[in-house]
Design a protein around this motif. Sequence first.
Motif, PDB file in Angstrom:
ATOM      1  N   GLU A   1      -0.686  10.049 -13.663  1.00 33.03           N
ATOM      2  CA  GLU A   1      -0.537   9.787 -15.155  1.00 33.03           C
ATOM      3  C   GLU A   1      -0.093   8.482 -15.401  1.00 33.03           C
ATOM      4  OE1 GLU A   1       3.361  11.673 -14.134  1.00 33.03           O
ATOM      5  OE2 GLU A   1       1.290  11.831 -13.660  1.00 33.03           O
ATOM      6  N   CYS A   2       0.856   7.796 -14.758  1.00 33.95           N
ATOM      7  CA  CYS A   2       1.446   6.641 -15.020  1.00 33.95           C
ATOM      8  C   CYS A   2       0.491   5.502 -14.688  1.00 33.95           C
ATOM      9  CB  CYS A   2       2.841   6.271 -14.132  1.00 33.95           C
ATOM     10  SG  CYS A   2       4.192   7.437 -14.367  1.00 33.95           S
ATOM     11  N   PHE A   3      -0.764   5.477 -14.200  1.00 38.69           N
ATOM     12  CA  PHE A   3      -1.714   4.903 -13.756  1.00 38.69           C
ATOM     13  C   PHE A   3      -3.032   4.890 -14.193  1.00 38.69           C
ATOM     14  CE2 PHE A   3       1.812   5.159 -10.627  1.00 38.69           C
ATOM     15  CZ  PHE A   3       2.353   3.643 -10.787  1.00 38.69           C
ATOM     16  N   MET A   4      -3.356   6.004 -15.043  1.00 38.39           N
ATOM     17  CA  MET A   4      -4.770   6.078 -15.384  1.00 38.39           C
ATOM     18  C   MET A   4      -5.167   5.333 -16.253  1.00 38.39           C
ATOM     19  SD  MET A   4      -4.045  10.515 -15.760  1.00 38.39           S
ATOM     20  CE  MET A   4      -5.515  10.558 -16.922  1.00 38.39           C
ATOM     21  N   GLY A   5      -6.410   5.023 -16.543  1.00 33.45           N
ATOM     22  CA  GLY A   5      -6.891   4.071 -17.269  1.00 33.45           C
ATOM     23  C   GLY A   5      -8.526   4.571 -17.294  1.00 33.45           C
ATOM     24  N   GLU A   6      -9.290   3.509 -16.837  1.00 37.54           N
ATOM     25  CA  GLU A   6     -10.660   4.119 -16.625  1.00 37.54           C
ATOM     26  C   GLU A   6     -10.992   5.358 -15.571  1.00 37.54           C
ATOM     27  OE1 GLU A   6     -13.359   0.847 -15.935  1.00 37.54           O
ATOM     28  OE2 GLU A   6     -12.778  -0.021 -17.882  1.00 37.54           O
ATOM     29  N   GLU A   7     -10.131   5.290 -14.785  1.00 36.68           N
ATOM     30  CA  GLU A   7     -10.082   6.398 -13.615  1.00 36.68           C
ATOM     31  C   GLU A   7      -9.153   7.774 -13.964  1.00 36.68           C
ATOM     32  OE1 GLU A   7      -9.467   3.794  -9.761  1.00 36.68           O
ATOM     33  OE2 GLU A   7      -7.819   3.713 -10.862  1.00 36.68           O
ATOM     34  N   GLY A   8      -9.793   8.845 -13.628  1.00 35.58           N
ATOM     35  CA  GLY A   8      -9.153   9.998 -14.116  1.00 35.58           C
ATOM     36  C   GLY A   8      -8.040  10.426 -13.243  1.00 35.58           C
ATOM     37  N   TYR A   9      -7.111  11.488 -13.667  1.00 35.27           N
ATOM     38  CA  TYR A   9      -6.023  11.766 -12.716  1.00 35.27           C
ATOM     39  C   TYR A   9      -6.339  12.073 -11.313  1.00 35.27           C
ATOM     40  CZ  TYR A   9      -1.727  14.630 -11.762  1.00 35.27           C
ATOM     41  OH  TYR A   9      -0.639  15.113 -11.227  1.00 35.27           O
ATOM     42  N   ASP A  10      -7.412  12.872 -11.201  1.00 37.18           N
ATOM     43  CA  ASP A  10      -7.804  13.158  -9.587  1.00 37.18           C
ATOM     44  C   ASP A  10      -7.848  11.882  -9.034  1.00 37.18           C
ATOM     45  OD1 ASP A  10      -7.058  15.854 -10.183  1.00 37.18           O
ATOM     46  OD2 ASP A  10      -9.238  16.325 -10.343  1.00 37.18           O
ATOM     47  N   ASP A  11      -8.771  11.033  -9.475  1.00 35.77           N
ATOM     48  CA  ASP A  11      -9.310   9.915  -8.738  1.00 35.77           C
ATOM     49  C   ASP A  11      -7.929   8.945  -8.377  1.00 35.77           C
ATOM     50  OD1 ASP A  11     -11.764  10.485  -8.961  1.00 35.77           O
ATOM     51  OD2 ASP A  11     -12.314   9.410 -10.828  1.00 35.77           O
ATOM     52  N   VAL A  12      -6.912   9.051  -9.370  1.00 30.37           N
ATOM     53  CA  VAL A  12      -5.807   7.980  -8.987  1.00 30.37           C
ATOM     54  C   VAL A  12      -5.070   8.812  -7.988  1.00 30.37           C
ATOM     55  CG1 VAL A  12      -3.664   7.145 -10.285  1.00 30.37           C
ATOM     56  CG2 VAL A  12      -5.685   7.160 -11.244  1.00 30.37           C
ATOM     57  N   HIS A  13      -4.837   9.937  -8.225  1.00 32.43           N
ATOM     58  CA  HIS A  13      -4.269  10.763  -7.101  1.00 32.43           C
ATOM     59  C   HIS A  13      -4.815  10.458  -5.648  1.00 32.43           C
ATOM     60  CE1 HIS A  13      -1.737  14.073  -5.002  1.00 32.43           C
ATOM     61  NE2 HIS A  13      -3.034  14.427  -4.468  1.00 32.43           N
ATOM     62  N   LEU A  14      -5.962  10.563  -5.480  1.00 34.12           N
ATOM     63  CA  LEU A  14      -6.802  10.695  -4.400  1.00 34.12           C
ATOM     64  C   LEU A  14      -6.667   9.164  -3.770  1.00 34.12           C
ATOM     65  CD1 LEU A  14      -9.902  12.624  -5.008  1.00 34.12           C
ATOM     66  CD2 LEU A  14      -7.883  13.143  -3.224  1.00 34.12           C
ATOM     67  N   LYS A  15      -6.516   8.248  -4.660  1.00 33.87           N
ATOM     68  CA  LYS A  15      -6.401   6.917  -4.240  1.00 33.87           C
ATOM     69  C   LYS A  15      -4.759   6.664  -3.575  1.00 33.87           C
ATOM     70  CE  LYS A  15      -7.707   3.286  -6.935  1.00 33.87           C
ATOM     71  NZ  LYS A  15      -7.529   2.128  -8.028  1.00 33.87           N
ATOM     72  N   GLY A  16      -3.837   7.351  -4.251  1.00 33.21           N
ATOM     73  CA  GLY A  16      -2.631   7.198  -3.635  1.00 33.21           C
ATOM     74  C   GLY A  16      -2.732   7.569  -2.345  1.00 33.21           C
TER      75      GLY A  16
ATOM     76  N   LYS B   1       0.685  -1.093   0.061  1.00 33.87           N
ATOM     77  CA  LYS B   1      -0.229  -0.061  -0.012  1.00 33.87           C
ATOM     78  C   LYS B   1       0.721   1.154   0.085  1.00 33.87           C
ATOM     79  CE  LYS B   1      -4.634  -0.788   1.620  1.00 33.87           C
ATOM     80  NZ  LYS B   1      -5.793  -0.406   2.686  1.00 33.87           N
ATOM     81  N   TRP B   2       2.116   1.298   0.849  1.00 36.70           N
ATOM     82  CA  TRP B   2       2.741   2.368   0.978  1.00 36.70           C
ATOM     83  C   TRP B   2       3.477   2.533  -0.453  1.00 36.70           C
ATOM     84  CZ3 TRP B   2       8.437   1.523   0.329  1.00 36.70           C
ATOM     85  CH2 TRP B   2       9.101   2.719   0.361  1.00 36.70           C
ATOM     86  N   ILE B   3       4.036   1.614  -1.088  1.00 41.58           N
ATOM     87  CA  ILE B   3       4.866   1.910  -2.569  1.00 41.58           C
ATOM     88  C   ILE B   3       3.955   2.226  -3.663  1.00 41.58           C
ATOM     89  CG2 ILE B   3       4.973  -0.490  -3.153  1.00 41.58           C
ATOM     90  CD1 ILE B   3       7.784   2.600  -3.355  1.00 41.58           C
ATOM     91  N   MET B   4       2.817   1.662  -3.621  1.00 45.88           N
ATOM     92  CA  MET B   4       1.879   1.993  -4.761  1.00 45.88           C
ATOM     93  C   MET B   4       1.179   3.306  -4.490  1.00 45.88           C
ATOM     94  SD  MET B   4      -0.107  -1.668  -5.102  1.00 45.88           S
ATOM     95  CE  MET B   4      -1.412  -0.998  -6.269  1.00 45.88           C
ATOM     96  N   GLY B   5       0.709   3.795  -3.169  1.00 42.29           N
ATOM     97  CA  GLY B   5       0.423   5.012  -2.689  1.00 42.29           C
ATOM     98  C   GLY B   5       1.166   5.946  -2.908  1.00 42.29           C
ATOM     99  N   TYR B   6       2.494   5.728  -2.578  1.00 46.25           N
ATOM    100  CA  TYR B   6       3.360   6.739  -3.206  1.00 46.25           C
ATOM    101  C   TYR B   6       3.550   7.190  -4.419  1.00 46.25           C
ATOM    102  CZ  TYR B   6       7.916   9.212  -2.890  1.00 46.25           C
ATOM    103  OH  TYR B   6       9.005  10.337  -2.890  1.00 46.25           O
ATOM    104  N   CYS B   7       3.689   6.015  -5.248  1.00 45.16           N
ATOM    105  CA  CYS B   7       3.711   6.408  -6.619  1.00 45.16           C
ATOM    106  C   CYS B   7       2.554   6.860  -7.366  1.00 45.16           C
ATOM    107  CB  CYS B   7       4.338   5.070  -7.460  1.00 45.16           C
ATOM    108  SG  CYS B   7       5.881   4.620  -7.058  1.00 45.16           S
ATOM    109  N   LEU B   8       1.487   6.610  -6.860  1.00 44.16           N
ATOM    110  CA  LEU B   8       0.141   6.718  -7.482  1.00 44.16           C
ATOM    111  C   LEU B   8      -0.244   8.390  -7.086  1.00 44.16           C
ATOM    112  CD1 LEU B   8      -0.577   3.965  -7.906  1.00 44.16           C
ATOM    113  CD2 LEU B   8      -2.914   4.339  -7.306  1.00 44.16           C
ATOM    114  N   SER B   9       0.341   8.582  -5.826  1.00 43.75           N
ATOM    115  CA  SER B   9      -0.050  10.204  -5.385  1.00 43.75           C
ATOM    116  C   SER B   9       0.872  11.228  -6.229  1.00 43.75           C
ATOM    117  CB  SER B   9       0.300  10.245  -3.957  1.00 43.75           C
ATOM    118  OG  SER B   9       1.564   9.968  -3.678  1.00 43.75           O
ATOM    119  N   LEU B  10       2.069  10.671  -6.692  1.00 45.79           N
ATOM    120  CA  LEU B  10       3.120  11.569  -7.141  1.00 45.79           C
ATOM    121  C   LEU B  10       2.889  11.606  -8.577  1.00 45.79           C
ATOM    122  CD1 LEU B  10       6.752  11.066  -5.554  1.00 45.79           C
ATOM    123  CD2 LEU B  10       5.284  13.000  -5.327  1.00 45.79           C
TER     124      LEU B  10
END
Length: 204
Positions: free
Chosen positions: A96-111, A84-93
Amino acid sequence: MINLEWEELDRLEVDEKLEQILKFSYDAWISDPKNIRFFVRAFFLKWYLQIDNFDIESYEEQDEKLRYMYSYGEQELLDIPEVKWIMGYCLSLNPECFMGEEGYDDVHLKGEKYLHEASLANPEDVFLKDSYYTAGGKNGKELVKWKSENREQLTNYLQANFNYDSLFSDYFKEMVTMDFGEKMRKKGILEKLFSKLKKRDRYE
């Protein structure tokens, strides 16, 4: 946090080419997908060597593998704080590296959410708490105050848990130290580690 030192990979990060480092770490994880050390270190490399302008020939391949690891991590390993830490860290920073059906803000908030959950699961872990606070868990004034109050704890944590030479350990030691506002140049330890690798890739 578990010990994330990986001696074989650490040596490769210092001595070998980037493509070999990426292949070795990913192949090791594929051979043992529930191994948390392998997942965290391979995920970090896939993310960092893409976003920090390293010259990677297999960029599209690495991007595809990073997204696969992201999907696997969410489905199979999300109950592990280190994941959760490493994924959250990378997603929050870098959402754009993880966007698919989810938008930028949604991925950032998930991180940010993953970082928060990791810190809640380990309330005594000052490093996980720092990662969450830095990603948005505290506002600027609160963050500066908290870091000042916990400077010694964070320094001791880094010495105890990241006291080895690798891209991974040097990156997080630098990030935490830079957050203190100390004057550190980006070309420091990380550039020393990979200057030889970049020269080799350029001429071979």
